[in-house]
Design a protein around this motif. Sequence first.
Motif, PDB file in Angstrom:
ATOM      1  N   VAL A 146      52.226  68.328  75.411  1.00 31.25           N
ATOM      2  CA  VAL A 146      53.441  67.767  74.810  1.00 31.25           C
ATOM      3  C   VAL A 146      54.569  68.754  75.087  1.00 31.25           C
ATOM      4  O   VAL A 146      54.463  69.932  74.760  1.00 31.25           O
ATOM      5  N   TYR A 147      55.657  68.270  75.681  1.00 29.17           N
ATOM      6  CA  TYR A 147      56.706  69.161  76.153  1.00 29.17           C
ATOM      7  C   TYR A 147      58.061  68.792  75.523  1.00 29.17           C
ATOM      8  O   TYR A 147      58.492  67.634  75.603  1.00 29.17           O
ATOM      9  N   ASN A 150      58.070  65.835  73.256  1.00 28.04           N
ATOM     10  CA  ASN A 150      57.898  64.573  74.005  1.00 28.04           C
ATOM     11  C   ASN A 150      59.189  64.096  74.655  1.00 28.04           C
ATOM     12  O   ASN A 150      59.276  62.948  75.107  1.00 28.04           O
ATOM     13  N   SER A 151      60.199  64.963  74.727  1.00 23.51           N
ATOM     14  CA  SER A 151      61.451  64.549  75.365  1.00 23.51           C
ATOM     15  C   SER A 151      61.376  64.662  76.881  1.00 23.51           C
ATOM     16  O   SER A 151      62.222  64.105  77.587  1.00 23.51           O
ATOM     17  N   LEU A 152      60.377  65.418  77.376  1.00 17.24           N
ATOM     18  CA  LEU A 152      60.170  65.522  78.818  1.00 17.24           C
ATOM     19  C   LEU A 152      58.794  64.977  79.176  1.00 17.24           C
ATOM     20  O   LEU A 152      57.815  65.227  78.467  1.00 17.24           O
ATOM     21  N   VAL A 157      58.312  68.160  83.961  1.00 15.55           N
ATOM     22  CA  VAL A 157      57.905  69.542  83.704  1.00 15.55           C
ATOM     23  C   VAL A 157      57.345  70.175  84.968  1.00 15.55           C
ATOM     24  O   VAL A 157      57.692  71.299  85.326  1.00 15.55           O
ATOM     25  N   ARG A 158      56.472  69.438  85.633  1.00 14.80           N
ATOM     26  CA  ARG A 158      55.854  69.954  86.853  1.00 14.80           C
ATOM     27  C   ARG A 158      56.904  70.237  87.919  1.00 14.80           C
ATOM     28  O   ARG A 158      56.876  71.274  88.588  1.00 14.80           O
TER      29      ARG A 158
END
Length: 578
Positions: A146-147, A150-152, A157-158
Amino acid sequence: MDTESNQIASAWLSQLSYSLEQKDAASCASLFHHNGWLRDLLVFTWNLRTLNGHGQILDYLSSNMESTTISELEINLQDVYFRPSPGDLPGSVSSGFTFSTPIANGRGLFTLTRAASEPEVWRAFTLLVSLDSLKGHEPIGAEQGVYHGNSLCWSEVREQRARIIEANPHVLIVGAGQNGLQVAARFKQMGIPTLMIDKNGRIGDQWRKRYPSLTLHTTKQHHTMLFQPYPETWPRYTPRDKVADWLEQYAVSQDLVVWMKSQLLPTPSFDENKKEWAVSIDRDGQIITINPKHIILATGTLGGPYTPVIQGRDLFKGQILHSDDYTGGPQFNGKRVVVVGTGNSGADIALDLHVRGAQSVTLLQRSVTCVQASETVNGITDQLWRPDVPTEVADYRRAGTPFKLMKQMLREQKDLYWEKDKHILEGLAKAGMKVNLGPDGSGVFPLVYERFGGMDVGCADHIIAGEIKVKSGLGVKRFLEHGLLFDDDTILDADFVVFATGFVNIQSVMKGIFGEIIDKAGPVGGVDEEGEMKGAYRPTGYPGLWYAPGDFQISRFGSRLLAIQLQAIELGYMKQDI
């Protein structure tokens, strides 16, 4: 829990702890048998060392104990794999333990046996000590997934992480085969930003380009990948294409940053003041310059194909190729083929040619070949890497037996192994092939570290039956239009000649890129006088330049040691100078 083993192990570890606390090298050495072994992986020195016998152990500890503080030696009775128990040697006790230094977390493994002159006294036959991680820089472990609340999403992210690494990698790994991938996966877990490059179009292509019938000769437990074991339904011996596809998805699963169709350009330079490289990379036609602190050469110890120079090559009307270019047997159907070399590749190719319908197949043997049945060799690996034991546990247990001791133990069982494979060895000898169990009788298994041996996976039966011929003890004088002329003036007709004659050392290839730097880095491949691999996962003699060679297991285990050294350099614990 084995109470007696626990008492014996705990008492010995208490003595070791007191000797280390007092920095008493003589007292510490006295805890070993006169022929005992100490293997030190980064604890007393920033290197990989193996000492054998009281004299070596005492000298080593005397030189390094004063500068090394080891404390908090403890046995973890909850660890079912390393708590005290009867060892593999008759009448022995083995145990794992943990310890601490001012900068690191460590672990160890010892095997005790009774002193012959004092049966009530237990001494160490083997002791392994190694750094497990640097304090404050332990492995990251699994993420939550979870990033930013959960906004991303994961793809964002990757992509962000990849861009940061590509712009400023701390480490550049050259070669995205199994070794490079495992080292990169380990570095990611240790928080080391790493970029990989590979000249091929796809990850796994170095396997896809080899002959289609290729299957790994060791069992899946031995050649499984770091952090990501094969599923239970995986074949016991992994076929070529399954290896290739697994490596490709491994890079995705482990979130590794890889540039394919990318190669180093001559000549990287190292700035001694900045402690960084200036490296130019041809990325599919685009020239990119980066400044990593370290370069890891993970292209193995093998360089380009080696083909001996034989007179008359231009006269030969058939085709000549190296085993590296052999793409499978169907095109040789009905043809007369000579395979030069009787190592693993030569035997595999000869078998493939015979099965695919070659009119005749002849193996040319240049020197005596170490041969053992695959099931005999894998009987050894199955004991070391059992399906019911985690791979990391098996790797550490294996590390607890120094290489030279392992050779000695195998050598002592050579009569047993000869008897096991007697039908193959005697049958091959009758067929004209010169065979043995290695120069000292220790068999195929140690040759993975020293050089390549010959493990039979089916070719021997066809040689014994006369379906694959062997010509041994004669050199090739020259090529003829339709065959080969030998030193005794006999002629062997051939339409194709396949040279399974191995490869030059990787240093000769890398010298074309790095120039004289490679000479300063020292040798790689084989073992040193202590039995440790030369130049592998340890200082090479040139700052910021490292080798990551070996098989799946060697890179799986060595990657942690390499990561710790790079972290230690960054933190100022370990020095590197030209």
